[in-house]
Design an enzyme around this catalytic site. Structure first.
Site, PDB file in Angstrom:
ATOM      1  N   LEU A 395     -20.828   8.063  -1.256  1.00 14.07           N
ATOM      2  CA  LEU A 395     -19.769   7.300  -0.616  1.00 14.07           C
ATOM      3  C   LEU A 395     -18.481   8.130  -0.647  1.00 14.07           C
ATOM      4  O   LEU A 395     -17.669   8.004  -1.560  1.00 14.07           O
ATOM      5  CB  LEU A 395     -19.568   5.954  -1.344  1.00 14.07           C
ATOM      6  CG  LEU A 395     -18.903   4.825  -0.583  1.00 14.07           C
ATOM      7  CD1 LEU A 395     -19.193   3.495  -1.267  1.00 14.07           C
ATOM      8  CD2 LEU A 395     -17.405   5.033  -0.456  1.00 14.07           C
ATOM      9  N   GLU A 397     -16.189   9.676   2.553  1.00 16.86           N
ATOM     10  CA  GLU A 397     -16.060   9.992   3.970  1.00 16.86           C
ATOM     11  C   GLU A 397     -15.486  11.385   4.218  1.00 16.86           C
ATOM     12  O   GLU A 397     -15.943  12.109   5.097  1.00 16.86           O
ATOM     13  CB  GLU A 397     -15.200   8.934   4.667  1.00 16.86           C
ATOM     14  CG  GLU A 397     -15.881   7.593   4.879  1.00 16.86           C
ATOM     15  CD  GLU A 397     -15.929   6.723   3.632  1.00 16.86           C
ATOM     16  OE1 GLU A 397     -16.607   5.677   3.662  1.00 16.86           O
ATOM     17  OE2 GLU A 397     -15.288   7.109   2.628  1.00 16.86           O
ATOM     18  N   GLN A 419     -19.787   3.783   8.181  1.00 18.94           N
ATOM     19  CA  GLN A 419     -20.396   2.474   8.006  1.00 18.94           C
ATOM     20  C   GLN A 419     -19.656   1.424   8.835  1.00 18.94           C
ATOM     21  O   GLN A 419     -20.269   0.577   9.480  1.00 18.94           O
ATOM     22  CB  GLN A 419     -20.387   2.096   6.524  1.00 18.94           C
ATOM     23  CG  GLN A 419     -21.403   1.047   6.156  1.00 18.94           C
ATOM     24  CD  GLN A 419     -21.540   0.923   4.650  1.00 18.94           C
ATOM     25  OE1 GLN A 419     -20.667   0.366   4.001  1.00 18.94           O
ATOM     26  NE2 GLN A 419     -22.623   1.453   4.101  1.00 18.94           N
ATOM     27  N   PHE A 420     -18.347   1.508   8.824  1.00 23.45           N
ATOM     28  CA  PHE A 420     -17.469   0.768   9.719  1.00 23.45           C
ATOM     29  C   PHE A 420     -16.375   1.734  10.171  1.00 23.45           C
ATOM     30  O   PHE A 420     -15.960   2.602   9.398  1.00 23.45           O
ATOM     31  CB  PHE A 420     -16.826  -0.441   9.027  1.00 23.45           C
ATOM     32  CG  PHE A 420     -17.794  -1.553   8.720  1.00 23.45           C
ATOM     33  CD1 PHE A 420     -17.959  -2.617   9.587  1.00 23.45           C
ATOM     34  CD2 PHE A 420     -18.546  -1.528   7.560  1.00 23.45           C
ATOM     35  CE1 PHE A 420     -18.855  -3.632   9.303  1.00 23.45           C
ATOM     36  CE2 PHE A 420     -19.439  -2.537   7.264  1.00 23.45           C
ATOM     37  CZ  PHE A 420     -19.606  -3.598   8.135  1.00 23.45           C
ATOM     38  N   ALA A 421     -15.904   1.572  11.405  1.00 24.26           N
ATOM     39  CA  ALA A 421     -14.867   2.472  11.904  1.00 24.26           C
ATOM     40  C   ALA A 421     -13.645   2.477  11.004  1.00 24.26           C
ATOM     41  O   ALA A 421     -12.961   3.495  10.867  1.00 24.26           O
ATOM     42  CB  ALA A 421     -14.463   2.066  13.323  1.00 24.26           C
ATOM     43  N   PHE A 423     -13.421   2.658   7.901  1.00 27.24           N
ATOM     44  CA  PHE A 423     -13.535   3.531   6.731  1.00 27.24           C
ATOM     45  C   PHE A 423     -13.218   4.995   7.026  1.00 27.24           C
ATOM     46  O   PHE A 423     -13.107   5.808   6.115  1.00 27.24           O
ATOM     47  CB  PHE A 423     -14.935   3.422   6.127  1.00 27.24           C
ATOM     48  CG  PHE A 423     -15.299   2.038   5.656  1.00 27.24           C
ATOM     49  CD1 PHE A 423     -14.339   1.050   5.498  1.00 27.24           C
ATOM     50  CD2 PHE A 423     -16.617   1.714   5.375  1.00 27.24           C
ATOM     51  CE1 PHE A 423     -14.664  -0.225   5.066  1.00 27.24           C
ATOM     52  CE2 PHE A 423     -16.969   0.443   4.943  1.00 27.24           C
ATOM     53  CZ  PHE A 423     -15.981  -0.540   4.786  1.00 27.24           C
ATOM     54  N   HIS A 464     -12.892  -4.558   8.370  1.00 29.07           N
ATOM     55  CA  HIS A 464     -14.186  -4.337   9.007  1.00 29.07           C
ATOM     56  C   HIS A 464     -14.152  -4.640  10.503  1.00 29.07           C
ATOM     57  O   HIS A 464     -15.196  -4.745  11.125  1.00 29.07           O
ATOM     58  CB  HIS A 464     -15.266  -5.217   8.353  1.00 29.07           C
ATOM     59  CG  HIS A 464     -15.578  -4.870   6.943  1.00 29.07           C
ATOM     60  ND1 HIS A 464     -14.760  -5.209   5.893  1.00 29.07           N
ATOM     61  CD2 HIS A 464     -16.614  -4.180   6.404  1.00 29.07           C
ATOM     62  CE1 HIS A 464     -15.285  -4.760   4.762  1.00 29.07           C
ATOM     63  NE2 HIS A 464     -16.412  -4.130   5.041  1.00 29.07           N
TER      64      HIS A 464
END
Length: 658
Positions: A395, A397, A419-421, A423, A464
């Site tokens: 984890l 980025e 995983q989500f934009a 992040f 999210h």
């Protein structure tokens, strides 16, 4: 200082000495030129040459080194032509960056050197990607990356070392501990007694070396590199040294106790090695000025010639033309067969076909292998292509995006799933400073696609659900696409992966399983930068992208009496100005519609361009409809109020009634 020559004869020792002396003489010359005002800034590595030279000598010529701004010895040892270095330092066209960057902020694939950017930490993750490419290609190579003791405080250091440890990557993380990060001493930088002790926390090996001892550096790095070529794994190396001069010459050294400088001057790597060679009978004292003079005779004419070169003549077309690597869509034969599939399945199809087309394509992201990603876009991919190419990541980025760029530097392509934009903010520096600026700076392509599951409508709340495309549309060097339909989702995915430039690929989460459409079988490449007229009309034009295109279509289904043209931009950077202008000149009214917040959303750029280019044809002001200038709320009612869709009816009435 104790030197151990091992099996080196006198000639080999002298050869090493010449490599060590060369950057010292060059630096001394640069300091003279700096005082004369003939060059600008200079970051001095005087007193640290043994690290750069010893480590560079230890690596194979075809192995990558990622140095920093005090590692002139890496460049000279690797044989980078001095005229090009001088051109770089003086901002001439003969330099590596055509006057666009300074110092050692460049790379050269010919010499397998990848230079730093001013953000000190990000380059470490690039080394991970370079090493990963070698592992995947079964090349028995090592990668060497430099950082400073100050850089170990950055999160990028942790992310890069952790990734390398988890993936057993053959990377040597070399810390130049020179006691000060600008003016910050080590006791204000970290609490560890030795930086090499950090290796324990990552479960990897660590070595502390005397960074001023050229032979210790050479033998230790040679041994480590040989070992990790055979058994890939990272090693952390701390090199103790001292920065005799300022961070850069303008900062000076007043913050350093004079006795500390005097102590380290006695350990000067060049003078210490000279004394050793004299004691061994390999070097005579009278040879030293002769050897120095030989270097000056080599570099002085080059310096004079480069300084006489003409200044770069600015050219707008050249500057704009070098932001992106030229790209032509692959040729393909559109299949006559098609099927109605979901948006998510079109994405999967584009990824699958690209994985088959490009054996050097690697997918990376959190939980994307066995789990298939949180949205199951890559479900079962690892069964087809293996976990080497469909890689679960830690984890982190920033580290993963940097590793993706490193893969590209070493001949691979990479797709990274956020995983989500939302992040992606944790990897922002890698995206906007490394990926985006590299081709413009030194002509290196960056084959990286970042998948961005985006948007509201799922009660995901502030972290999210963001539509953050505007963070990237204003960053030159990035391409940004945002498909609204399944066929475009597939075609833009394949084009993004084929493109040698970094692409931010936005895909709306709500559309994954709520939208179906007819999609051609086989390969399809939708042109990046080309809009599509979804519905023709005469009374007004709605310019939209992503989920907002479907808001516009829903509005028209509720108003069959209206003749409204709808344009789906599909690409936001570059965007299809010509198609938009042609439509607005025909309808004389324009509404820009998007899900992002109103202020500084990408629609503001479109609206401003329409006002500039179509002012005489407009029958009404250009209007915008977008989401409220608040974070995205979680509650369904609040979220519906937030979204621009709730105001579309009212804004369209105002536009048509004007």
């Amino acid at each position: 200082m104790i030197f151990d020559r091992k099996n080196l004869d006198d000639n080999a020792l002298i050869a090493i000495y010449k490599k060590l002396l060369y950057p010292r003489v060059v630096e001394e010359k640069m300091l003279i030129l700096l005082r004369q005002g003939r060059i600008g800034k200079w970051f001095s590595g005087i007193g640290q040459e043994a690290i750069a030279v010893g480590a560079a000598l230890a690596m194979h010529p075809d192995e990558y080194i990622l140095p920093m701004h005090r590692n002139l010895g890496v460049f000279t040892t690797r044989g980078v032509p001095f005229n090009r270095l001088m051109g770089q330092w003086t901002g001439k066209a003969s330099g590596f960056t055509k006057g666009r960057d300074r110092s050692f902020h460049f790379g050269t694939q010919e010499h397998k050197i990848i230079g730093m950017i001013s953000h000190l930490g990000p380059q470490m993750a690039l080394a991970d990607g370079i090493a990963l490419a070698d592992v995947l290609s079964k090349n028995k190579k090592a990668t060497l990356v430099f950082t400073g003791e100050g850089g170990t405080s950055e999160g990028d250091f942790h992310e890069a070392v952790n990734i390398a440890a988890v993936w057993n990557l053959p990377v040597i993380f070399l810390i130049e501990n020179n006691a000060y990060a600008l003016s910050t001493p080590t006791h204000e930088q970290y609490r560890a007694k030795k930086l090499v002790d950090k290796a324990i926390g990552y479960g990897i090996e660590g070595r502390q070396l005397n960074g001023n001892n050229i032979l210790e550096m050479y033998y230790a790095i040679s041994e480590i590199a040989h070992s990790i070529r055979q058994r890939p794994r990272p090693v952390l190396v701390e090199c103790k040294t001292f920065r005799i001069r300022g961070h850069e010459e303008a900062s000076g050294t007043k913050y350093v106790p004079p006795e500390l400088i005097a102590e380290w001057q006695d350990r000067d790597p060049v003078r210490s090695f000279e004394n050793y060679l004299i004691s061994q009978g390999a070097l005579r004292p009278e040879w030293i000025p002769f050897l120095r003079d030989e270097i000056l005779k080599e570099i002085d004419p080059v310096i004079d010639k480069v300084l006489m070169e003409k200044d770069i003549r600015p050219n707008v077309f050249t500057e704009l033309g070098d932001v992106y690597k030229p790209f032509t869509r692959p040729s393909f034969k559109l299949s006559p067969k098609s099927q109605v599939i979901r948006y998510i399945d079109a994405l999967r199809d584009g990824l699958l076909l690209s994985m088959e087309r490009y054996p050097n394509l690697v997918l990376m992201g959190q939980d994307i292998a066995e789990y298939g990603g949180v949205f199951k876009v890559t479900e079962n991919f690892h069964e087809f292509f293996g976990k080497e190419r469909v890689r679960n990541t830690p984890l982190c980025e920033s580290g993963v995006i940097g590793a993706a760029m490193g893969l590209s530097l070493n001949g691979y392509k990479a797709v990274v799933e956020m995983q989500f934009a939302d992040f992606v903010s944790s990897g922002f520096t890698q995206v906007v400073n490394n990926l985006a600026k590299t081709h413009y700076r030194w002509g290196q392509n960056v084959d990286v696609v970042i998948r961005m599951p985006t948007g509201a409508g799922t009660a995901g709340g502030p972290f999210h659900s963001q539509s953050n495309e505007a963070w990237f549309t204003k960053t030159p060097g990035l391409k940004v696409v945002y498909p609204a339909f399944p066929a475009d989702a597939k075609g833009l995915m394949m084009s993004a992966i084929a493109d040698p430039n970094p692409v931010m690929y936005f895909e709306h989460k709500y559309l994954y399983r709520n939208l179906t459409g007819e999609v051609p079988d086989g390969e399809i490449f939708v042109e990046i930068g080309k809009a599509r007229v979804v519905k023709k009309g005469t009374q007004a034009t709605i310019i939209a992208y992503g989920y907002a295109v479907h808001w516009a279509l829903e509005y028209l289904s509720n108003h069959p009496e209206l003749s409204i043209e709808i344009i789906d931009l599909r690409s936001l950077q570059p965007w299809d100005c010509a198609t938009v202008m042609a439509s607005v000149k025909k309808t004389n009214r324009a509404l820009v519609l998007h899900e992002d917040t109103l202020t500084s959303g990408f629609g503001a750029e479109v609206a401003a361009t329409i006002s500039e280019k179509c002012f005489k044809e407009l029958a009404a002001p250009v209007m915008r409809c977008a989401s409220l200038d608040t974070p995205v709320p979680m509650d369904k009612g609040l979220e519906s109020q937030f979204l621009g869709k709730s105001r579309l009816e009212k804004v369209m009435q105002q536009l048509l009634a004007y």
